[in-house]
Motif scaffolding. Structure first.
Motif, PDB file in Angstrom:
ATOM      1  N   ILE A   1      51.789  45.758  50.348  1.00  0.00           N
ATOM      2  CA  ILE A   1      50.819  46.770  49.617  1.00  0.00           C
ATOM      3  C   ILE A   1      50.372  46.004  48.325  1.00  0.00           C
ATOM      4  O   ILE A   1      49.264  45.985  47.779  1.00  0.00           O
ATOM      5  CB  ILE A   1      51.470  47.714  49.297  1.00  0.00           C
ATOM      6  N   GLY A   2      51.400  45.124  47.703  1.00  0.00           N
ATOM      7  CA  GLY A   2      50.800  44.328  46.479  1.00  0.00           C
ATOM      8  C   GLY A   2      49.735  43.096  46.963  1.00  0.00           C
ATOM      9  O   GLY A   2      48.929  42.984  46.155  1.00  0.00           O
ATOM     10  N   MET A   3      49.919  42.527  48.094  1.00  0.00           N
ATOM     11  CA  MET A   3      48.805  41.709  48.540  1.00  0.00           C
ATOM     12  C   MET A   3      47.523  42.269  48.479  1.00  0.00           C
ATOM     13  O   MET A   3      46.362  41.732  48.268  1.00  0.00           O
ATOM     14  CB  MET A   3      49.338  41.010  49.920  1.00  0.00           C
ATOM     15  N   ASN A   4      47.584  43.443  49.293  1.00  0.00           N
ATOM     16  CA  ASN A   4      46.301  44.256  49.329  1.00  0.00           C
ATOM     17  C   ASN A   4      45.596  44.429  48.121  1.00  0.00           C
ATOM     18  O   ASN A   4      44.409  44.120  47.835  1.00  0.00           O
ATOM     19  CB  ASN A   4      46.647  45.515  50.086  1.00  0.00           C
ATOM     20  N   ALA A   5      46.543  44.562  46.964  1.00  0.00           N
ATOM     21  CA  ALA A   5      45.802  44.944  45.627  1.00  0.00           C
ATOM     22  C   ALA A   5      45.191  43.675  45.271  1.00  0.00           C
ATOM     23  O   ALA A   5      44.292  43.297  44.325  1.00  0.00           O
ATOM     24  CB  ALA A   5      46.841  45.764  44.589  1.00  0.00           C
ATOM     25  N   LEU A   6      46.019  42.658  45.354  1.00  0.00           N
ATOM     26  CA  LEU A   6      45.714  41.309  44.971  1.00  0.00           C
ATOM     27  C   LEU A   6      44.365  40.850  45.552  1.00  0.00           C
ATOM     28  O   LEU A   6      43.524  40.277  44.878  1.00  0.00           O
ATOM     29  CB  LEU A   6      46.851  40.339  45.151  1.00  0.00           C
ATOM     30  N   LEU A   7      44.236  40.983  46.659  1.00  0.00           N
ATOM     31  CA  LEU A   7      42.980  40.594  47.691  1.00  0.00           C
ATOM     32  C   LEU A   7      42.016  41.503  46.874  1.00  0.00           C
ATOM     33  O   LEU A   7      40.714  40.934  46.698  1.00  0.00           O
ATOM     34  CB  LEU A   7      42.959  40.971  48.955  1.00  0.00           C
ATOM     35  N   GLU A   8      42.114  42.885  46.466  1.00  0.00           N
ATOM     36  CA  GLU A   8      40.957  43.697  45.994  1.00  0.00           C
ATOM     37  C   GLU A   8      40.547  42.832  44.736  1.00  0.00           C
ATOM     38  O   GLU A   8      38.966  42.604  44.525  1.00  0.00           O
ATOM     39  CB  GLU A   8      41.298  44.894  45.748  1.00  0.00           C
ATOM     40  N   GLY A   9      41.418  42.595  43.458  1.00  0.00           N
ATOM     41  CA  GLY A   9      41.085  41.951  42.452  1.00  0.00           C
ATOM     42  C   GLY A   9      40.210  40.628  42.726  1.00  0.00           C
ATOM     43  O   GLY A   9      39.266  40.380  41.933  1.00  0.00           O
ATOM     44  N   MET A  10      40.780  39.726  43.779  1.00  0.00           N
ATOM     45  CA  MET A  10      40.042  38.453  43.839  1.00  0.00           C
ATOM     46  C   MET A  10      38.664  38.852  44.240  1.00  0.00           C
ATOM     47  O   MET A  10      37.425  38.076  43.974  1.00  0.00           O
ATOM     48  CB  MET A  10      40.755  37.550  45.132  1.00  0.00           C
ATOM     49  N   SER A  11      38.419  39.858  45.122  1.00  0.00           N
ATOM     50  CA  SER A  11      37.053  40.055  45.615  1.00  0.00           C
ATOM     51  C   SER A  11      36.164  40.708  44.648  1.00  0.00           C
ATOM     52  O   SER A  11      35.081  40.305  44.577  1.00  0.00           O
ATOM     53  CB  SER A  11      36.996  41.340  46.581  1.00  0.00           C
ATOM     54  N   LEU A  12      36.744  41.595  43.479  1.00  0.00           N
ATOM     55  CA  LEU A  12      35.998  42.226  42.723  1.00  0.00           C
ATOM     56  C   LEU A  12      35.591  40.900  41.596  1.00  0.00           C
ATOM     57  O   LEU A  12      34.509  40.955  41.151  1.00  0.00           O
ATOM     58  CB  LEU A  12      36.896  43.116  41.716  1.00  0.00           C
ATOM     59  N   ARG A  13      36.425  39.737  41.372  1.00  0.00           N
ATOM     60  CA  ARG A  13      35.957  38.638  40.581  1.00  0.00           C
ATOM     61  C   ARG A  13      34.690  38.091  41.266  1.00  0.00           C
ATOM     62  O   ARG A  13      33.763  37.407  40.536  1.00  0.00           O
ATOM     63  CB  ARG A  13      37.344  37.739  40.426  1.00  0.00           C
ATOM     64  N   VAL A  14      34.890  37.548  42.514  1.00  0.00           N
ATOM     65  CA  VAL A  14      33.928  37.136  43.119  1.00  0.00           C
ATOM     66  C   VAL A  14      32.573  37.676  42.765  1.00  0.00           C
ATOM     67  O   VAL A  14      31.443  37.083  42.677  1.00  0.00           O
ATOM     68  CB  VAL A  14      33.935  36.746  44.778  1.00  0.00           C
ATOM     69  N   ILE A  15      32.609  39.164  43.361  1.00  0.00           N
ATOM     70  CA  ILE A  15      31.303  40.017  43.229  1.00  0.00           C
ATOM     71  C   ILE A  15      30.908  39.814  41.728  1.00  0.00           C
ATOM     72  O   ILE A  15      29.600  39.562  41.344  1.00  0.00           O
ATOM     73  CB  ILE A  15      31.718  41.260  43.617  1.00  0.00           C
ATOM     74  N   ASP A  16      31.596  39.958  40.747  1.00  0.00           N
ATOM     75  CA  ASP A  16      31.215  39.990  39.332  1.00  0.00           C
ATOM     76  C   ASP A  16      30.596  38.503  38.793  1.00  0.00           C
ATOM     77  O   ASP A  16      29.642  38.409  38.086  1.00  0.00           O
ATOM     78  CB  ASP A  16      32.315  40.109  38.364  1.00  0.00           C
ATOM     79  N   GLN A  17      30.975  37.455  39.320  1.00  0.00           N
ATOM     80  CA  GLN A  17      30.372  36.170  39.378  1.00  0.00           C
ATOM     81  C   GLN A  17      29.305  35.793  40.096  1.00  0.00           C
ATOM     82  O   GLN A  17      28.628  34.530  40.104  1.00  0.00           O
ATOM     83  CB  GLN A  17      31.418  35.206  39.345  1.00  0.00           C
ATOM     84  N   SER A  18      29.019  36.487  41.220  1.00  0.00           N
ATOM     85  CA  SER A  18      27.896  36.040  42.373  1.00  0.00           C
ATOM     86  C   SER A  18      26.722  36.214  41.652  1.00  0.00           C
ATOM     87  O   SER A  18      26.376  37.227  41.095  1.00  0.00           O
ATOM     88  CB  SER A  18      28.378  36.784  43.560  1.00  0.00           C
ATOM     89  N   PRO A  19      25.710  35.468  42.147  1.00  0.00           N
ATOM     90  CA  PRO A  19      24.203  35.536  41.797  1.00  0.00           C
ATOM     91  C   PRO A  19      23.603  36.276  43.016  1.00  0.00           C
ATOM     92  O   PRO A  19      22.391  36.680  42.981  1.00  0.00           O
ATOM     93  CB  PRO A  19      23.856  34.005  42.018  1.00  0.00           C
ATOM     94  N   LEU A  20      24.300  36.655  43.966  1.00  0.00           N
ATOM     95  CA  LEU A  20      23.545  37.520  45.204  1.00  0.00           C
ATOM     96  C   LEU A  20      22.990  38.928  44.630  1.00  0.00           C
ATOM     97  O   LEU A  20      23.860  39.489  43.807  1.00  0.00           O
ATOM     98  CB  LEU A  20      24.623  37.556  46.451  1.00  0.00           C
TER      99      LEU A  20
END
Length: 355
Positions: free
Chosen positions: A336-355
């Motif tokens: 469950i902690g890994m799941n939350a960490l993956l969500e945080g990683m995804s949000l950082r990619v989205i925040d920095q993405s030019p798409l």
């Protein structure tokens, strides 16, 4: 030097009926003599994998996990068929010998394949291999080349044209993993709503050249030659294989690819030595894949974010079984902690993405 992958004691609650397995194998494989010794491979969090040792021959048995399973997952017959047919175009597949549909024998369908002896890399490269940064870089590029090679297999010629439906593949993956994630929700799980919305909004068109998609290609699913550890001799775990967008498969692999510069919490999630000196970064991985495949990949962020979300779906499905007491494997307590960490990683990619 003992660096080859080996089996050990069977985990509590995951035992096999040795007499039933022995009787079945002797009825379906010629010239088997003696009694089998059965042990379990420690890796893997989905299908269960056992070593069946006879005095003169060894096999690997695969069966589904105990407890709650996604309806379409863990199809032993499908995986058996893939191994038998894909081997003609991709010689890194193990040979499959028998598929048992009688669930009364061990409580589930199973199949038996050859055992490929070699080295399987897990969290770190064993010091006994004596791999320097240059050799590790060679191994990394070989790992990527095998993925490119798989994506270039003529799956129609292998008799696997009906394995999947390339049309609408990207949309089905986003919708399918959203549905599977929501069905596996537990009260302590993150919702992933912003990521799901972003993936729906940024979906690319179907790939012009659909391919065999392994769906779980990482270092602990490949076997290295024990005498030449920079040479890959086998690729394992074909349970999720289909036909679809090869760049989605690239995103799946990137989700597992923890690089040396990732922060400490992310490093704790690492399951392969992708951070070792000589290993490429995720950007380097994508660039080398594109070079070898003759492609231009300009929407890397989408495929990586998809891979992270899909990995969270797999993690959550496994954690669901643990949360509801359907498995006692202590490895799954922290998923469950890994799941939350993956969500945080995804949000950082989205925040920095030019798409």
């Amino acid at each position: 030097m003992t660096v080859t992958d080996h089996a050990s004691a069977i985990r509590a609650g995951e035992e096999l009926d040795a007499k039933a397995v022995d009787a079945y194998l002797k009825a379906h494989i010629e010239n088997l003599q003696g009694q089998p010794r059965i042990s379990q491979f420690p890796g893997g969090a989905s299908n269960l994998t056992y070593l069946i040792e006879y005095p003169s021959q060894e096999f690997v048995l695969r069966r589904p996990p105990f407890g709650h399973k996604a309806k379409s997952a863990h199809d032993m017959g499908r995986e058996y068929r893939i191994l038998n047919r894909l081997n003609a175009g991709f010689p890194y597949c193990p040979k499959a010998y028998a598929h048992c549909t009688d669930e009364s024998l061990i409580g589930a369908e199973f199949y038996v394949m050859e055992r490929l002896k070699g080295v399987i890399l897990r969290s770190d490269i064993p010091s006994e291999l004596n791999l320097g940064a240059e050799q590790t870089g060679t191994l990394c590029r070989s790992f990527i080349e095998r993925l490119v090679e798989l994506h270039q297999v003529d799956y129609q010629a292998c008799g696997l044209g009906d394995l999947g439906k390339p049309e609408g593949y990207v949309q089905r993956q986003i919708e399918g993993w959203t549905d599977r994630y929501e069905k596996a929700l537990t009260p302590d799980a993150p919702a992933w709503e912003p990521v799901k919305a972003w993936l729906r909004d940024k979906m690319p068109a179907d790939h012009a050249r659909p391919a065999i998609v392994h769906n779980d290609y990482r270092f602990d699913n490949v076997i290295l030659d024990a005498h030449d550890p920079m040479r890959i001799i086998g690729v394992l775990d074909w349970e999720l294989t289909t036909v679809g967008d090869p760049l989605m498969d690239l995103g799946n692999s990137l989700a597992y690819w923890i690089e040396a510069s990732d922060p400490a919490p992310v490093q704790l999630m690492r399951r392969q030595p992708s951070n070792a000196p000589g290993m490429l970064s995720r950007r380097g991985f994508v660039d080398y894949y594109a070079e070898r495949a003759g492609l231009s990949i300009d929407n890397f962020d989408f495929y990586y974010t998809y891979g992270l979300f899909r990995l969270a779906g797999i993690v959550q499905q496994i954690y669901y079984r643990y949360y509801h007491g359907q498995t006692r494997d202590p490895r799954f307590a922290n998923f469950i902690g890994m799941n939350a960490l993956l969500e945080g990683m995804s949000l950082r990619v989205i925040d920095q993405s030019p798409l």
